[in-house]
Design an enzyme around this catalytic site. Structure first.
Site, short mmCIF file in Angstrom:
data_model
loop_
_atom_site.label_atom_id
_atom_site.label_comp_id
_atom_site.label_asym_id
_atom_site.label_seq_id
_atom_site.Cartn_x
_atom_site.Cartn_y
_atom_site.Cartn_z
CG LEU A 1 -1.92 -1.11 1.39
CD1 LEU A 1 -2.69 -0.94 2.70
CD2 LEU A 1 -2.89 -1.17 0.23
CG ASP A 2 0.47 4.29 -2.98
OD1 ASP A 2 1.23 3.43 -3.44
OD2 ASP A 2 -0.37 4.92 -3.66
CE LYS A 3 5.11 9.04 4.68
NZ LYS A 3 5.98 10.23 4.53
NE ARG B 1 -2.08 8.51 -5.10
CZ ARG B 1 -0.84 8.76 -4.71
NH1 ARG B 1 -0.05 7.76 -4.28
NH2 ARG B 1 -0.37 10.00 -4.74
#
Length: 336
Positions: free
Chosen positions: A144-146, A257
Site C-alpha cells: 500500500l502507498d505510504k 489514483r
C-alpha cells in the site's frame, strides 16, 4: 546452526524429480521449505544423494536411495527490527494480516531506511519468522502507498510466501482473492458502476509519477468500481465529490489514483495526481474544507481483503473501517 534431515526414498518416489519429491515430504514441510527454497539448497550443494552432492534439481530417484538435506538457520534480516505499534487483525504461524495506518512506509528504501512496516514486523514476529529464501524477513507480496491506509497480508514462511505470491499474481481471476478499496473522488461518474481498463507506465517526463500510456509501453491495469454515494452539487448540478468502491483486477503502482485522475475524477487530497483540483475544494462546506486539510493525503483506504489461506486452505475475509481522518471527511461531506 544447521538442521540435517535424512530421507530414504520410498516407492512413491520412484521416477520423481528430486526437488518435487522433497517438496512433498512432511519432514521438509515441517521446516516451511518451499520448492524454490529446496531448489536453492540443491544448487548450493546442501542436498546429498547416496553420500554425493546432488547438484541437479531434476535428478530422477530410485527406491532405497538415501537423501540428506542440510537446512541452515535463516540468516539475520538486513533491516533491523523496531518496536513500532501494529494493528494485527489475524496471525498464525504462516502469515499475518494487519491494518496499516496512513503514513507508514511498507518497505525500506531510499529516504526510508528505518521506521517501516518491515522493521516493525521483524520486531513483532521475532523467532516466528522462519525466513523467506533463507533470510529472516517478512514476505511482502503486495504493498500500500505510504499514505494509503488499510488491510495488508504478509508471509512469515517460505511456503506461505510462495502461495500468496501465486494468489496475487493471479489477481483473483481464477484463484480466491478479494481486494476492495474506498476512494473519495472529485466530481462523480454518470453511471453506477464500470471498469477502467487503461495500461500504466512511468510518466514520460516526471519519472516519479505513473501515467496511462500506450499499450506497447505500459502494463495491463484494470480497476472495477461502483458508486456508493454522492456529495453536494456544483453550478451544473453535478456532485462535488463521490464515494467509490474499487476492486482491483491488477495491482499496479498508484493504480486507483492514476485511473481516476485519468477519468477526470482524481482522489481528494491527492497532491500528486489531483493538483489541478485545488480550486474545487472551495466549493466544499467550511467543515469539509477543514476535514480535507486535516486528512493531508489521498482519500484511499483498503477496506476488504479476502483470500484462501495458502497453507491451510481456509477461506479468510477481513474488513476494516476507514480511519478517523477519513471518517471525519465523510461526515463533513454528508452534512454539506
Amino acid at each position: 546452526m544447521t538442521t540435517k534431515i535424512q530421507i530414504v526414498v520410498d516407492e512413491a518416489g520412484i521416477g520423481q524429480r528430486l526437488d518435487h519429491y522433497l517438496a512433498a515430504r512432511p519432514e521438509l514441510a515441517a521446516e516451511s521449505l518451499s520448492r524454490t527454497r529446496i531448489q536453492g539448497l540443491i544448487e548450493t550443494g546442501l542436498v546429498w544423494l547416496d553420500e554425493a552432492p546432488a547438484l541437479q534439481t531434476k535428478t530422477k530417484l530410485r527406491a532405497g536411495q538415501i537423501v540428506e538435506v542440510a537446512v541452515p538457520d535463516p540468516a539475520p534480516a538486513e533491516p533491523q527490527g523496531e518496536a513500532i505499534p501494529l494493528n494485527i487483525v489475524f496471525e498464525d504461524e504462516f502469515l499475518v494480516v494487519l491494518d496499516k495506518p496512513a503514513g507508514l512506509v511498507v518497505h525500506p528504501g531510499a529516504g526510508h531506511e528505518t521506521g517501516t512496516l518491515v522493521n516493525a514486523l521483524i520486531a513483532h514476529c521475532g523467532e516466528s519468522l522462519s525466513g523467506i529464501g533463507g533470510v529472516k524477513r517478512p514476505g511482502i507480496v503486495h504493498r500500500l502507498d505510504k499514505d494509503t491506509s488499510g488491510l495488508l497480508v504478509v508471509a512469515k514462511t517460505d511456503a506461505a510466501h510462495q502461495g500468496l505470491s501465486k494468489l496475487f499474481a493471479d489477481h483473483g481471476r481464477s484463484l480466491s482473492l478479494t481486494r476492495e478499496y474506498l476512494a473519495l473522488v472529485w466530481g462523480g461518474p454518470d453511471r453506477q458502476s464500470g471498469t477502467i481498463d487503461a495500461p500504466l507506465g512511468r510518466h514520460s517526463i516526471q519519472r516519479e509519477k505513473m501515467a496511462v500510456v500506450p499499450e506497447a509501453r505500459g502494463r495491463e491495469a484494470v480497476t472495477h468500481w461502483r458508486l456508493l454515494e454522492k456529495f453536494g452539487a456544483d453550478r451544473d448540478n453535478k456532485p462535488i465529490a463521490s464515494l467509490i468502491a474499487c476492486q482491483l483486477e491488477t495491482g499496479r503502482t498508484h493504480q486507483i489514483r492514476v485511473h481516476f485522475a485519468h477519468t477526470g475524477h482524481p482522489l481528494l487530497g491527492d497532491s500528486t495526481y489531483g493538483g489541478g483540483f485545488k480550486t474545487k475544494a472551495g466549493q466544499l462546506s467550511e467543515a469539509a474544507q477543514i476535514a480535507l486539510a486535516a486528512l493531508g493525503r489521498q482519500a484511499l483506504h483498503a477496506r476488504a481483503l479476502g483470500f484462501e489461506h495458502p497453507v491451510t486452505g481456509e477461506e479468510l475475509l477481513f474488513e476494516s473501517e476507514p480511519p478517523e481522518d477519513f471518517q471525519n471527511l465523510l461526515a463533513a461531506l454528508r452534512q454539506a
